[in-house]
Every structure is written in structure tokens, then in C-alpha cells.
Design a protein around this motif. Structure first.
Motif, PDB file in Angstrom:
ATOM      1  N   ALA A  26      44.818  38.696  34.251  1.00  0.00           N
ATOM      2  CA  ALA A  26      44.409  37.754  35.292  1.00  0.00           C
ATOM      3  C   ALA A  26      45.600  36.940  35.792  1.00  0.00           C
ATOM      4  O   ALA A  26      45.603  36.471  36.939  1.00  0.00           O
TER       5      ALA A  26
ATOM      6  N   PRO B 204      48.055  40.433  37.905  1.00  0.00           N
ATOM      7  CA  PRO B 204      47.403  41.733  38.123  1.00  0.00           C
ATOM      8  C   PRO B 204      48.400  42.805  38.551  1.00  0.00           C
ATOM      9  O   PRO B 204      49.276  42.573  39.380  1.00  0.00           O
TER      10      PRO B 204
ATOM     11  N   TYR C  72      39.405  36.571  40.069  1.00  0.00           N
ATOM     12  CA  TYR C  72      39.343  37.500  38.946  1.00  0.00           C
ATOM     13  C   TYR C  72      37.943  37.529  38.339  1.00  0.00           C
ATOM     14  O   TYR C  72      37.483  38.578  37.871  1.00  0.00           O
TER      15      TYR C  72
END
Length: 422
Positions: free
Chosen positions: A304, A307, A331
Motif C-alpha cells: 500500500a 504499489p 487501497y
């Protein structure tokens, strides 16, 4: 005669029937192949457009990069710095080198000797900085790999230097060294009457199992020796119960060092049952919706923060730039979409929380993002500094045999699983 001639003509080379037959076969063949081409194209489009998302290509590129290194002249001007700046850097480098030589004398000698016999140390020392700079840094800025004691958030090396323990023992150490010393001392006292008797369980395991089921919100627990082994078992169980072959991992995510989850650089063999797809991508969701061979999806919640990119390592941190793109809402939305598709398609969703543990929330990433996983893996800090790996999962997924086919089992074992000290 005319009838015979008619048949002869119909079977002759001038007849359109063979051509028609060939055309029909070609259309039928194309119809059979076209869906496979479409599926392959969709899979390619779902990969992240970087070497991180193309494991085979990254290995090929790695093989093509030749070794080179900077000599003194280029070392301090690799970024095109003017001569005056390069000279200033060189003077500062060797002043620091003299300081290191005095400060880490004992530790440097022992580290150099150990690196000749410990392959892990030889590797980490060589790749501590980018290879172009490695030799000069190792020769002149070597420190000590050995430490003698710890206190609070510090460690003391062979030469008496006290340093802050920034690494936290690869994610093990959350509460400081003294806390874990106390945990291990209490564990030793409690386990001493049993000792290293392996196979039977120590009664303390019941308390651990209750806590883990409560934390994970899942039904059953399986103990292992490391986080890597826990992930291996979770994937194996997912394949066993879905009767499918492939796992999906996301570009940049780390799930241990075993072959199927490390398909790029570092793995000499290219896995054939792993799809590395783009994180936070609608094209990835399309692949999950349409393919029939996907057993599970692995999610490392640490992704997160970055990415589709590798977590920063020592060599990456030489660069002073910092990139932070964490968007919790985005996320969370991605994980919820992923959860919905996995539920729809019967794909096992696995949260790999070996590294993050319980830092995000008391119940981990499931609580933090509000998304329920089918299986969760833990490790590192779970055993207070001792080796451990754990799989938590739904009852139907944790079962290792079939009632109707007793010889069809999903084997997993380890000598030190459920070690009394851990």
C-alpha cells in the motif's frame, strides 16, 4: 458414364469442396485458438509496465548487464560533478575512512575473516551499495557485522561503539530489545521442564491458538518455522482445495524467498505457475474474473505504501530522494474490489502479514482496511524474537485430507514447528 464423370469431377482437383473443407477447418481452428490468444493478451496487459512486472524480462536484462566499477577518478564524479566538488568529496571520503579504521578496528577484522567463510555475509557485504561503487566502499568504509550486546533500542559492537538499532531485526523488533529479552527469558523458564521435546505440544500452545484465532477472525491455525514456510503452506492448501495450479502475486511484493513467489532476479529457475500482475489495476481484476486456473491471490499490505515497486533496500536508500504515495482510501477500495472478485470466482485471498504483523492495527491489515481474507500468514515478531511462522485460515481451507478419498492428502511438516521455546 456421365454419372461416373460427375463423381470424378466432384472429387477432382478443380472441385471447390476441398477448399471449402480446408476453410471450415481453418475457421474451426481459429475459433479454438482465438480465446487462448485473447486470454494471453489480457494476461500481458495486466502486467505492470516495468521490469518489476515482467519477471522473465528482468532476469534476461540482469544477465546482459556487464560488471564494471568506478575507479578513484570516476567514483566521486559519477554524477558529472565539477572537478572541485569531486576533489572535495574524495577528501571527505578518506577522512571518513580513517575514522572508520580507528573506530571499527576489531569488528572490521572479524567481518573480513567471516566473509570468507559465511556466504550470506559475503553476499550482503558485496551488495550493500550499488556494485559500481562496492569495492571502494568495502575496502575503506567497512564497519562491524558483529555486535556483543543490546540495550533498549541500541546495540554495542566489538569495539564498544553504541548504535541505534534502526533495522529492528528485519521487522522482528517492535518494542525494543529489552522487551524481547524478557519474553525469551520467561519462555525459557516456562519451557524448561519440557525442553526441546518435539512432536507433542506444550500446553501454552492453547493460549496462543485462542489469541491467533481471535486476532485473525479465522477458524484454525498451523505453525511453521518461518514466514516463508507459512506462505508456502497457505499457497499449497489453496491449490489443494481449489484444484487449480496458479498463484497471483503483485509487482514489487515480497513473500519470502521460495521459487513460486520470487520469479524474477534472484531465482535461477523461472516458475511456470505464477502470474505477476499489476497492483490496483482493473486489467488484473479482468484476468481474475476470466481465467480458470487461479488458485489464490497473495497480498502484502506493505505494498500500500509503494504499489508495483520494490520496497527500498540498502542500496536504494543511498539515493536521498523519498517517494510516498500512500492513499489509504484508494487501497482500501482496491482490496474490496479484489475481495469481491475472489469471492465470485472461488479464488483464495491470502494476506501475507509476516512483515507488517500487527503494526497497522490490533487485528492487522484486515481491521485496518476493513477487508476479510480467507487465509493470513504471520511470523517474525509473533514469537518475541524466536523463529516462527503461522497460517490462519477458514476451516474448510485448512483441512489437509479428504474424507471421501483418504489417500489424497496435502502434506506439510517441519521438525521445529511448534517448538516449545517459540
Amino acid at each position: 458414364m456421365n454419372l461416373s464423370a460427375g463423381f470424378a469431377s466432384a472429387g477432382g482437383m478443380d472441385s471447390p469442396l476441398p477448399i471449402l473443407s480446408l476453410s471450415t477447418a481453418a475457421v474451426a481452428g481459429a475459433a479454438a485458438v482465438f480465446p487462448k490468444l485473447q486470454a494471453r493478451l489480457a494476461l500481458s496487459r495486466a502486467k505492470h509496465r516495468s521490469l518489476t512486472g515482467h519477471s522473465k524480462m528482468s532476469r534476461m536484462v540482469a544477465r546482459l548487464i556487464p560488471f564494471y566499477e568506478f575507479g578513484i577518478g570516476d567514483f566521486f564524479a559519477a554524477d558529472g560533478a565539477p572537478a572541485a566538488i569531486s576533489t572535495q568529496r574524495q577528501d571527505a571520503f578518506f577522512r571518513l575512512a580513517r575514522l572508520y579504521e580507528e573506530r571499527f578496528a576489531k569488528g572490521r577484522r572479524m567481518t573480513a575473516e567471516a566473509a570468507e567463510r559465511i556466504s550470506d555475509l559475503h553476499f550482503t557485504e558485496t551488495y550493500r551499495v550499488p556494485f559500481q561503487f562496492s569495492r571502494l566502499v568495502r575496502e575503506h568504509l567497512g564497519t562491524s557485522t558483529f555486535v556483543e550486546s543490546s540495550a533498549g533500542v541500541t546495540v554495542t559492537d566489538l569495539d564498544g561503539n553504541v548504535s541505534y538499532d534502526l533495522t529492528g531485526s528485519y521487522g522482528v523488533n517492535i518494542f525494543g530489545n529489552d522487551f524481547y529479552k524478557e519474553c525469551i527469558a520467561q519462555a525459557e523458564t516456562r519451557a524448561r521442564p519440557l525442553g526441546p521435546v518435539l512432536g507433542p505440544y506444550h500446553p501454552v500452545i492453547m493460549d496462543n491458538v485462542r489469541r491467533l484465532c481471535e486476532i485473525s477472525g479465522l477458524d484454525e491455525v498451523s505453525f511453521h518455522m518461518s514466514g516463508t514456510e507459512a506462505v508456502m503452506q497457505a499457497v499449497r492448501l489453496a491449490r489443494y482445495h481449489t484444484r487449480r495450479s496458479h498463484l497471483v502475486r503483485f509487482a514489487g511484493a515480497y513473500h519470502g524467498w521460495w521459487g513460486d513467489v520470487q520469479p524474477g532476479i534472484g531465482n535461477p529457475v523461472s516458475p511456470h505457475e505464477t502470474y505477476t500482475l499489476a497492483d490496483m489495476s482493473e486489467r488484473t481484476l479482468h484476468v481474475l474474473r476470466t481465467r480458470k486456473d487461479i488458485a489464490c491471490v497473495l497480498v502484502n499490505p506493505l505494498q500500500a505504501l509503494h504499489p508495483n515497486a520494490n520496497a527500498p533496500g540498502d542500496s536504494a536508500l543511498v539515493d536521498s530522494s523519498r517517494i510516498g504515495k500512500f492513499d489509504r482510501a484508494a487501497y482500501t477500495d482496491w482490496l474490496k474490489q479484489l475481495r469481491a472478485v475472489c469471492t465470485e470466482r472461488g479464488i483464495v485471498l491470502i494476506f501475507d502479514e509476516v512483515f507488517v504483523g500487527f503494526r497497522l492495527a490490533a487485528r492487522g491489515a484486515q481491521e485496518y482496511f476493513g477487508v476479510r481474507a480467507d487465509m493470513v500468514t504471520y511470523g517474525k515478531s509473533l514469537a518475541g524474537g524466536l523463529p516462527v511462522g503461522v497460517v490462519c485460515g477458514r476451516k474448510d481451507l485448512m483441512r489437509r485430507f479428504r474424507d471421501d478419498h483418504p489417500a489424497d492428502i496435502c502434506f506439510a511438516r517441519g521438525t521445529f514447528n511448534s517448538h516449545p521455546m517459540s
